[in-house]
Design an enzyme around this catalytic site. Structure first.
Site, PDB file in Angstrom:
ATOM      1  N   ARG A  56       0.961  -1.329  -0.014  1.00 51.56           N
ATOM      2  CA  ARG A  56      -0.029   0.094   0.032  1.00 51.56           C
ATOM      3  C   ARG A  56       1.114   1.076  -0.126  1.00 51.56           C
ATOM      4  O   ARG A  56       0.401   2.407  -0.572  1.00 51.56           O
ATOM      5  CB  ARG A  56      -0.935  -0.110   1.235  1.00 51.56           C
ATOM      6  CG  ARG A  56      -2.193  -0.746   0.789  1.00 51.56           C
ATOM      7  CD  ARG A  56      -3.060  -0.934   1.951  1.00 51.56           C
ATOM      8  NE  ARG A  56      -2.705  -2.208   2.314  1.00 51.56           N
ATOM      9  CZ  ARG A  56      -3.061  -2.490   3.500  1.00 51.56           C
ATOM     10  NH1 ARG A  56      -4.068  -2.001   4.474  1.00 51.56           N
ATOM     11  NH2 ARG A  56      -2.553  -3.639   4.376  1.00 51.56           N
ATOM     12  N   GLU A  93       0.881  -5.932  13.386  1.00 52.64           N
ATOM     13  CA  GLU A  93      -0.145  -6.092  14.063  1.00 52.64           C
ATOM     14  C   GLU A  93      -0.954  -6.997  14.209  1.00 52.64           C
ATOM     15  O   GLU A  93      -1.554  -7.553  15.213  1.00 52.64           O
ATOM     16  CB  GLU A  93      -1.171  -4.835  13.732  1.00 52.64           C
ATOM     17  CG  GLU A  93      -2.026  -4.345  14.681  1.00 52.64           C
ATOM     18  CD  GLU A  93      -2.762  -3.124  14.482  1.00 52.64           C
ATOM     19  OE1 GLU A  93      -2.799  -2.655  13.377  1.00 52.64           O
ATOM     20  OE2 GLU A  93      -3.843  -2.665  15.346  1.00 52.64           O
TER      21      GLU A  93
HETATM   22  P1  AMP Z   1       2.880  -1.810  12.199  1.00 53.81           P
HETATM   23  O1  AMP Z   1       3.948  -2.577  11.319  1.00 53.81           O
HETATM   24  O2  AMP Z   1       2.178  -2.349  13.202  1.00 53.81           O
HETATM   25  O3  AMP Z   1       3.116  -0.547  12.487  1.00 53.81           O
HETATM   26  O4  AMP Z   1       1.695  -1.839  10.939  1.00 53.81           O
HETATM   27  C1  AMP Z   1       1.913  -1.119   9.762  1.00 53.81           C
HETATM   28  C2  AMP Z   1       1.406  -1.867   8.334  1.00 53.81           C
HETATM   29  O5  AMP Z   1       0.184  -2.913   8.460  1.00 53.81           O
HETATM   30  C3  AMP Z   1       1.004  -0.780   7.506  1.00 53.81           C
HETATM   31  O6  AMP Z   1       1.757  -1.161   6.107  1.00 53.81           O
HETATM   32  C4  AMP Z   1      -0.378  -1.025   7.442  1.00 53.81           C
HETATM   33  O7  AMP Z   1      -0.641  -1.337   5.843  1.00 53.81           O
HETATM   34  C5  AMP Z   1      -0.735  -2.519   8.016  1.00 53.81           C
HETATM   35  N1  AMP Z   1      -1.805  -2.265   9.135  1.00 53.81           N
HETATM   36  C6  AMP Z   1      -1.529  -2.320  10.130  1.00 53.81           C
HETATM   37  N2  AMP Z   1      -2.550  -2.039  11.374  1.00 53.81           N
HETATM   38  C7  AMP Z   1      -3.737  -1.650  10.352  1.00 53.81           C
HETATM   39  C8  AMP Z   1      -4.872  -1.268  10.387  1.00 53.81           C
HETATM   40  N3  AMP Z   1      -5.350  -1.170  11.662  1.00 53.81           N
HETATM   41  N4  AMP Z   1      -5.398  -1.058   9.401  1.00 53.81           N
HETATM   42  C9  AMP Z   1      -5.250  -1.197   8.270  1.00 53.81           C
HETATM   43  N5  AMP Z   1      -3.743  -1.501   8.003  1.00 53.81           N
HETATM   44  C10 AMP Z   1      -3.177  -1.739   8.902  1.00 53.81           C
END
Ligand code: AMP
Length: 171
Positions: A56, A93
């Protein structure tokens, strides 16, 4: 623009409030505004390359690199990059994965901007930082996102590393 982000509860797993940016980007004016607003904070800085996280992040990063007269460097999932790579494993996540960069991707690029759609726990962005640490003498000028989820503390982890964060909205 925040009202155009669609929230889907319990996707892809129970307990996650998924922030869906497709409903924001499917409007031409909003897509333009997202790209413009993600570009503005870096316009007066020297940025050699925009590093973006599959998949994305790519949606905005190509346009941002174009406006900054910078190179575009993809950070990709396993088995996507055909040449020699550095790699890092990291937790999401939800779930865990690997990120790769070509070993010659940053030749001639010292001042770098990281772009992704959303900052949650910061695991993904910190993996990008870890990948960059394989190279010598690189400066991370900042990291830009459409959405920041401050309750998950990703922004604090990046700030602790001395990285400037910019986001368009928070949930
Ligand atoms: P993080 O590594 O936990 O900061 O997660 C970031 C990545 O996971 C990003 O590339 C987002 O596309 C995806 N992502 C994580 N949590 C969400 C969420 N609640 N909604 C949409 N995309 C998420």
């Amino acid at each position: 623009m925040k009202e155009y982000v669609r929230t889907i509860a319990d996707y892809p797993v129970k307990g996650i409030q998924f922030r869906d940016i497709t409903t924001l980007l499917q409007d031409a004016g909003h897509f333009k505004q997202v790209v413009d607003d993600m570009t503005t904070p870096w316009k007066n800085k020297k940025i050699d390359a925009v590093l973006s996280i599959e998949s994305r992040g790519f949606i905005m990063a190509g346009a941002i690199a174009y406006f900054l007269n910078a190179a575009f460097i993809p950070l990709r999932k396993p088995h996507k990059l055909p040449f020699e790579t550095y790699k890092v494993s990291y937790d999401l996540e939800y779930g865990s994965t690997e990120m790769h960069i070509h070993t010659d991707a940053l030749d001639g690029h010292d001042d770098l901007l990281i772009i992704d759609d959303l900052l949650a726990t910061g695991g993904t962005a910190l993996a990008a930082v870890e990948l960059i640490e394989n190279f010598e003498n690189k400066n991370i000028i900042g990291a830009g996102f459409i959405i920041n989820l401050p309750d998950l503390n990703g922004d604090k982890k990046l700030k602790d590393k001395g990285i400037n964060i910019h986001s368009l909205m928070e949930f």
